[in-house]
Write an enzyme that holds these catalytic residues in place. Structure first.
Site, PDB file in Angstrom:
ATOM      1  N   CYS A 149      64.211  -2.691 -35.705  1.00  0.00           N
ATOM      2  CA  CYS A 149      63.163  -1.800 -35.244  1.00  0.00           C
ATOM      3  C   CYS A 149      62.102  -1.703 -36.335  1.00  0.00           C
ATOM      4  O   CYS A 149      62.420  -1.737 -37.521  1.00  0.00           O
ATOM      5  CB  CYS A 149      63.628  -0.392 -34.917  1.00  0.00           C
ATOM      6  SG  CYS A 149      64.849  -0.318 -33.613  1.00  0.00           S
TER       7      CYS A 149
ATOM      8  N   ARG B 162      61.036  -7.510 -36.514  1.00  0.00           N
ATOM      9  CA  ARG B 162      62.156  -6.595 -36.745  1.00  0.00           C
ATOM     10  C   ARG B 162      62.855  -6.188 -35.451  1.00  0.00           C
ATOM     11  O   ARG B 162      63.878  -5.495 -35.472  1.00  0.00           O
ATOM     12  CB  ARG B 162      61.659  -5.330 -37.450  1.00  0.00           C
ATOM     13  CG  ARG B 162      61.071  -5.583 -38.802  1.00  0.00           C
ATOM     14  CD  ARG B 162      60.543  -4.309 -39.393  1.00  0.00           C
ATOM     15  NE  ARG B 162      61.619  -3.387 -39.692  1.00  0.00           N
ATOM     16  CZ  ARG B 162      62.292  -3.348 -40.830  1.00  0.00           C
ATOM     17  NH1 ARG B 162      61.987  -4.186 -41.783  1.00  0.00           N
ATOM     18  NH2 ARG B 162      63.254  -2.486 -41.027  1.00  0.00           N
TER      19      ARG B 162
ATOM     20  N   TRP C 167      64.636  -2.849 -31.473  1.00  0.00           N
ATOM     21  CA  TRP C 167      65.808  -3.728 -31.365  1.00  0.00           C
ATOM     22  C   TRP C 167      66.948  -2.802 -30.960  1.00  0.00           C
ATOM     23  O   TRP C 167      67.394  -1.966 -31.738  1.00  0.00           O
ATOM     24  CB  TRP C 167      66.101  -4.396 -32.710  1.00  0.00           C
ATOM     25  CG  TRP C 167      67.180  -5.430 -32.631  1.00  0.00           C
ATOM     26  CD1 TRP C 167      67.035  -6.754 -32.332  1.00  0.00           C
ATOM     27  CD2 TRP C 167      68.579  -5.231 -32.871  1.00  0.00           C
ATOM     28  NE1 TRP C 167      68.257  -7.383 -32.376  1.00  0.00           N
ATOM     29  CE2 TRP C 167      69.216  -6.475 -32.694  1.00  0.00           C
ATOM     30  CE3 TRP C 167      69.360  -4.129 -33.214  1.00  0.00           C
ATOM     31  CZ2 TRP C 167      70.590  -6.654 -32.855  1.00  0.00           C
ATOM     32  CZ3 TRP C 167      70.734  -4.294 -33.361  1.00  0.00           C
ATOM     33  CH2 TRP C 167      71.330  -5.545 -33.188  1.00  0.00           C
TER      34      TRP C 167
ATOM     35  N   ASN D 130      63.842   4.185 -36.945  1.00  0.00           N
ATOM     36  CA  ASN D 130      64.552   2.946 -37.243  1.00  0.00           C
ATOM     37  C   ASN D 130      65.847   3.346 -37.925  1.00  0.00           C
ATOM     38  O   ASN D 130      65.820   4.031 -38.942  1.00  0.00           O
ATOM     39  CB  ASN D 130      63.694   2.073 -38.181  1.00  0.00           C
ATOM     40  CG  ASN D 130      64.485   0.938 -38.801  1.00  0.00           C
ATOM     41  OD1 ASN D 130      65.407   0.423 -38.183  1.00  0.00           O
ATOM     42  ND2 ASN D 130      64.133   0.553 -40.003  1.00  0.00           N
ATOM     43  N   GLY D 131      66.974   2.926 -37.344  1.00  0.00           N
ATOM     44  CA  GLY D 131      68.265   3.279 -37.934  1.00  0.00           C
ATOM     45  C   GLY D 131      69.248   3.606 -36.837  1.00  0.00           C
ATOM     46  O   GLY D 131      69.046   3.241 -35.674  1.00  0.00           O
TER      47      GLY D 131
ATOM     48  N   GLU E  26      74.991 -23.591 -42.810  1.00  0.00           N
ATOM     49  CA  GLU E  26      73.593 -23.185 -42.672  1.00  0.00           C
ATOM     50  C   GLU E  26      72.892 -24.026 -41.596  1.00  0.00           C
ATOM     51  O   GLU E  26      72.118 -23.503 -40.786  1.00  0.00           O
ATOM     52  CB  GLU E  26      72.874 -23.301 -44.026  1.00  0.00           C
ATOM     53  CG  GLU E  26      71.388 -23.009 -43.990  1.00  0.00           C
ATOM     54  CD  GLU E  26      71.023 -21.607 -43.508  1.00  0.00           C
ATOM     55  OE1 GLU E  26      71.909 -20.758 -43.345  1.00  0.00           O
ATOM     56  OE2 GLU E  26      69.815 -21.372 -43.284  1.00  0.00           O
TER      57      GLU E  26
ATOM     58  N   LYS F 116      71.212 -22.303 -38.348  1.00  0.00           N
ATOM     59  CA  LYS F 116      69.771 -22.437 -38.086  1.00  0.00           C
ATOM     60  C   LYS F 116      69.553 -23.008 -36.689  1.00  0.00           C
ATOM     61  O   LYS F 116      68.714 -22.539 -35.931  1.00  0.00           O
ATOM     62  CB  LYS F 116      69.156 -23.354 -39.147  1.00  0.00           C
ATOM     63  CG  LYS F 116      67.740 -23.113 -39.431  1.00  0.00           C
ATOM     64  CD  LYS F 116      67.489 -22.119 -40.553  1.00  0.00           C
ATOM     65  CE  LYS F 116      68.187 -20.804 -40.388  1.00  0.00           C
ATOM     66  NZ  LYS F 116      68.118 -19.961 -41.555  1.00  0.00           N
TER      67      LYS F 116
ATOM     68  N   GLU G 152      70.658 -20.423 -33.844  1.00  0.00           N
ATOM     69  CA  GLU G 152      69.892 -19.175 -33.709  1.00  0.00           C
ATOM     70  C   GLU G 152      68.513 -19.385 -33.106  1.00  0.00           C
ATOM     71  O   GLU G 152      68.006 -18.512 -32.427  1.00  0.00           O
ATOM     72  CB  GLU G 152      69.824 -18.392 -35.022  1.00  0.00           C
ATOM     73  CG  GLU G 152      68.899 -18.924 -36.074  1.00  0.00           C
ATOM     74  CD  GLU G 152      68.751 -17.973 -37.275  1.00  0.00           C
ATOM     75  OE1 GLU G 152      68.789 -18.457 -38.405  1.00  0.00           O
ATOM     76  OE2 GLU G 152      68.579 -16.756 -37.074  1.00  0.00           O
TER      77      GLU G 152
ATOM     78  N   HIS H 240      92.772 -30.000 -36.419  1.00  0.00           N
ATOM     79  CA  HIS H 240      93.796 -28.970 -36.208  1.00  0.00           C
ATOM     80  C   HIS H 240      93.478 -28.138 -34.975  1.00  0.00           C
ATOM     81  O   HIS H 240      93.823 -26.947 -34.913  1.00  0.00           O
ATOM     82  CB  HIS H 240      93.913 -28.101 -37.470  1.00  0.00           C
ATOM     83  CG  HIS H 240      94.408 -28.894 -38.634  1.00  0.00           C
ATOM     84  ND1 HIS H 240      95.727 -29.248 -38.782  1.00  0.00           N
ATOM     85  CD2 HIS H 240      93.753 -29.476 -39.670  1.00  0.00           C
ATOM     86  CE1 HIS H 240      95.873 -29.973 -39.873  1.00  0.00           C
ATOM     87  NE2 HIS H 240      94.675 -30.143 -40.427  1.00  0.00           N
TER      88      HIS H 240
ATOM     89  N   LYS I 203      64.881  -9.480 -37.855  1.00  0.00           N
ATOM     90  CA  LYS I 203      64.911 -10.072 -39.200  1.00  0.00           C
ATOM     91  C   LYS I 203      65.691  -9.224 -40.193  1.00  0.00           C
ATOM     92  O   LYS I 203      66.431  -9.733 -41.012  1.00  0.00           O
ATOM     93  CB  LYS I 203      63.477 -10.251 -39.696  1.00  0.00           C
ATOM     94  CG  LYS I 203      63.412 -10.860 -41.081  1.00  0.00           C
ATOM     95  CD  LYS I 203      62.596 -12.104 -41.084  1.00  0.00           C
ATOM     96  CE  LYS I 203      62.680 -12.840 -42.386  1.00  0.00           C
ATOM     97  NZ  LYS I 203      63.402 -14.091 -42.282  1.00  0.00           N
TER      98      LYS I 203
HETATM   99  C1  F6R Z   1      69.466 -16.550 -40.506  1.00  0.00           C
HETATM  100  C2  F6R Z   1      69.103 -15.300 -41.155  1.00  0.00           C
HETATM  101  C3  F6R Z   1      70.152 -14.285 -41.362  1.00  0.00           C
HETATM  102  C4  F6R Z   1      69.970 -13.560 -42.711  1.00  0.00           C
HETATM  103  C5  F6R Z   1      70.948 -12.390 -42.805  1.00  0.00           C
HETATM  104  C6  F6R Z   1      70.845 -11.670 -44.128  1.00  0.00           C
HETATM  105  O1  F6R Z   1      68.385 -17.415 -40.407  1.00  0.00           O
HETATM  106  O2  F6R Z   1      67.961 -15.095 -41.500  1.00  0.00           O
HETATM  107  O3  F6R Z   1      71.435 -14.803 -41.249  1.00  0.00           O
HETATM  108  O4  F6R Z   1      70.182 -14.474 -43.744  1.00  0.00           O
HETATM  109  O5  F6R Z   1      70.694 -11.486 -41.770  1.00  0.00           O
HETATM  110  O6  F6R Z   1      69.584 -11.099 -44.304  1.00  0.00           O
HETATM  111  P1  F6R Z   1      69.049 -10.702 -45.735  1.00  0.00           P
HETATM  112  O7  F6R Z   1      68.947 -11.950 -46.532  1.00  0.00           O
HETATM  113  O8  F6R Z   1      67.740 -10.049 -45.488  1.00  0.00           O
HETATM  114  O9  F6R Z   1      70.071  -9.759 -46.323  1.00  0.00           O
END
Ligand code: F6R
Length: 583
Positions: free
Chosen positions: A2, A27, A74, A98-99, A460, A464, A467, A483, A578
């Site tokens: 949010c 966000r 969100w 937000n929270g 990773e 990527k 997502e 396995h 994010k």
């Molecule tokens: C994936 C991504 C997330 C963040 C995770 C941690 O592309 O961006 O997996 O890496 O939410 O976020 P931060 O780094 O802000 O603690």
């Protein structure tokens, strides 16, 4: 999760509020709303993106108001809908939040007993109702009472029907106050504010900010306190796409520049930091991609420094029994510095008097402020929800910390000097990634395999891809597939293998043959040409400390091109936000 914004000042509030919401859309973006107050209060809301909300603002009769708050959501409590969208008004109180309020059921029961009727399913409406219940015209007294009984996290902007000021309060959720020339701002992060001013203030837990048309007053225990005005180095152009189709592509293309800046400053910056070898154990704690950067750190530190390293996801670490029986350093990795679980892990370590080191991008963030030592990633603002440039720098910092331990030498210093240029050349091979993407974008399941550090990179790559493209994907330690999981391999199913560690490359190749024999379409990403591989991307071979910095951008670019071919909303993938400020 949010985003909230607020405005009071000499200009129309709506212009900053809409602009600010667009900056914060990363966000959360399932619904949005605005409240403007002139002589009267008016609220509009819409389901979906900010653009939907923008279509409605002309309906507002108070469009020229100079006081307002707004929110992009969100969803936590309650499905995404217009009714659940913020702002929420109860009686004289209108808020954006937000929270997450944890004792919402307890509070709601009290309010239902008082015959309060709720329109939405949100915890925020309950919060508005509880503020309204205690509101007697004395804002500071009311907020003190309310926040003694409310549990959870919140960054709040509040308008009272009978006041001309704007109020803000926070606990465990980020909030920045912008100090302009005759105009004052509230925002969840610095980005919306930098177009209007580079001056800002931070408020801490328990403090109340009162924004008036002529300034900002901060109170603690109802007494006015003095706050420093800070200056941000974030620039207005950091908000722009600069000709790129997506922020993600822009941010990948910024990797060589920010990497060079990091390398140029790093050793000087950390010269007074204790060496890792001062510690007997290191815990690396983070979430998502940041965790996978930490896993790369674990592989490197254990291989080259002989220090025991535990790398754990923050949401488990915070609740697990952690035995700090040796001299331990806890490293927290976070782009935003506001990830709720990582903050909790940091506080857990601090409570036990354990040294903490934050590797963090956002300097104003909670993790940066509360940790004992900080290495700033300095990737600049990252707007795309999927992390790219901040992740690459997290990985680079893992390598640089490890390199510092073994002692610098000319050969590796030279290699470091060439790294940003090598990275740029890799990113520039866009046609190669486009071609590869065309071969896999119609598949609905894709696997990634690797061993040791290559496995950390595979994780990773898989994250990527899934997502942003919504293709189901998993990463496995190469030896683990047989396995159970190998039963899922079918004709034409893509399996990526990351192969950079010469000690175990033959082993991973054998595992690749096993899936190939079962029909998989295999794709190798390696630092040497490997015979008989139809689909292969080869990156320059460098020392293990820096190799991941050259491999992961390939995975980022492939994920980007696949998502693009599938027509996905690359910068704002569904269901995500994010900054994960709730646990
Ligand atoms: C994936 C991504 C997330 C963040 C995770 C941690 O592309 O961006 O997996 O890496 O939410 O976020 P931060 O780094 O802000 O603690």
């Amino acid at each position: 999760m949010c985003g909230i914004v607020g405005y009071i000042g000499k200009n129309r509030a709506i212009d900053f509020l809409i602009d600010g919401l667009k900056c914060l859309e990363y966000r959360g973006y399932d619904s949005a709303g605005i409240a403007l107050k002139d002589k009267k209060m008016q609220v509009i809301k819409s389901l979906g993106r900010i653009s939907e909300l923008e279509n409605k603002i002309n309906e507002m009769s108070v469009i020229d108001a100079k006081l307002g708050i707004a929110h992009t959501r969100w969803a936590t409590h309650g499905v995404p809908s217009e009714i659940n969208a913020h702002p929420h008004t109860v009686g004289k109180v209108t808020i954006v939040h937000n929270g997450i309020i944890e004792n919402v059921e307890f509070l709601k029961k009290q309010l239902l007993d008082d015959n309060v009727l709720f329109k939405s399913e949100t915890d925020t409406e309950v919060l508005a109702a509880i503020i309204n219940k205690y509101y007697d015209g004395d804002v500071l007294g009311t907020l003190e009472k309310v926040f003694n009984i409310v549990r959870g996290s919140y960054a709040l902007a509040i308008i009272f029907e009978d006041k001309d000021e704007l109020y803000a309060i926070r606990k465990d959720s980020p909030l920045i106050l912008g100090v302009g020339d005759g105009e004052y701002f509230i925002a969840s992060d610095i980005i919306p504010i930098v177009k209007y001013t580079n001056q800002y203030m931070l408020i801490e837990e328990g403090e109340v900010a009162e924004l008036t048309s002529s300034g900002i007053n901060i109170y603690f225990n109802r007494k006015k306190i003095k706050k420093d005005i800070l200056k941000t180095s974030v620039m207005s152009q950091d908000r722009e796409k600069c000709g790129y189709k997506h922020y993600m592509l822009k941010e990948i293309n910024e990797e060589p520049i920010v990497l060079k800046q990091l390398i140029d400053k790093f050793f000087d910056y950390i010269k007074d930091f204790p060496k890792l070898s001062c510690y007997e154990e290191i815990h690396i704690v983070a979430c998502g991609s940041a965790l996978y950067a930490g896993m790369i750190g674990k592989c490197l530190f254990e291989e080259y420094t002989n220090i025991k390293v535990i790398c754990e996801v923050a949401s488990e670490y915070r609740y697990n029994r952690v035995l700090y029986d040796r001299k331990t350093l806890v490293i927290l990795i976070s782009q935003s510095g506001e990830t709720a679980d990582t903050i909790a892990a940091l506080r857990k370590a601090k409570k036990e008097n354990i040294d903490t080191l934050a590797i963090v991008n956002v300097k104003e963030s909670t993790i940066a402020r509360e940790s004992d030592m900080q290495i700033y990633i300095e990737a600049g603002p990252e707007i795309a929800v999927a992390t790219t440039k901040a992740y690459i720098l997290q990985v680079a910092i893992m390598g640089l910390l490890c390199y510092r331990e073994i002692g610098r030498n000319e050969k590796l210093d030279n290699e470091l000097g060439r790294l940003p240029r090598m990275l740029k050349e890799i990113i520039d091979h866009r046609d190669e990634y486009k071609k590869l993407a065309k071969k896999i974008f119609n598949n609905e399941d894709i696997f990634f395999i690797g061993r040791k550090i290559d496995y950390a990179m595979a994780l990773e790559g898989s994250l990527k891809l899934k997502e942003i493209s919504y293709i189901h994907s998993e990463a496995y330690q190469a030896g683990e597939l047989k396995h159970g999981t190998i039963s899922l391999i079918e004709d034409d199913m893509p399996v990526f293998a990351i192969i950079t560690d010469p000690d175990i490359s033959d082993k991973t190749l054998s595992n690749l043959e096993e899936v190939k024999a079962r029909g998989a379409k295999t794709i190798v990403i390696s630092n040497e040409l490997i015979n008989d591989q139809l689909l292969q991307v080869v990156v320059p071979k460098v020392s293990a400390f820096f190799q991941p910095v050259l491999v992961v951008p390939v995975l980022q670019m492939i994920a980007y091109e696949v998502a693009k071919l599938r027509g996905c909303d690359i910068d704002k993938p569904k269901n995500l936000a994010k900054s994960v400020t709730v646990e």
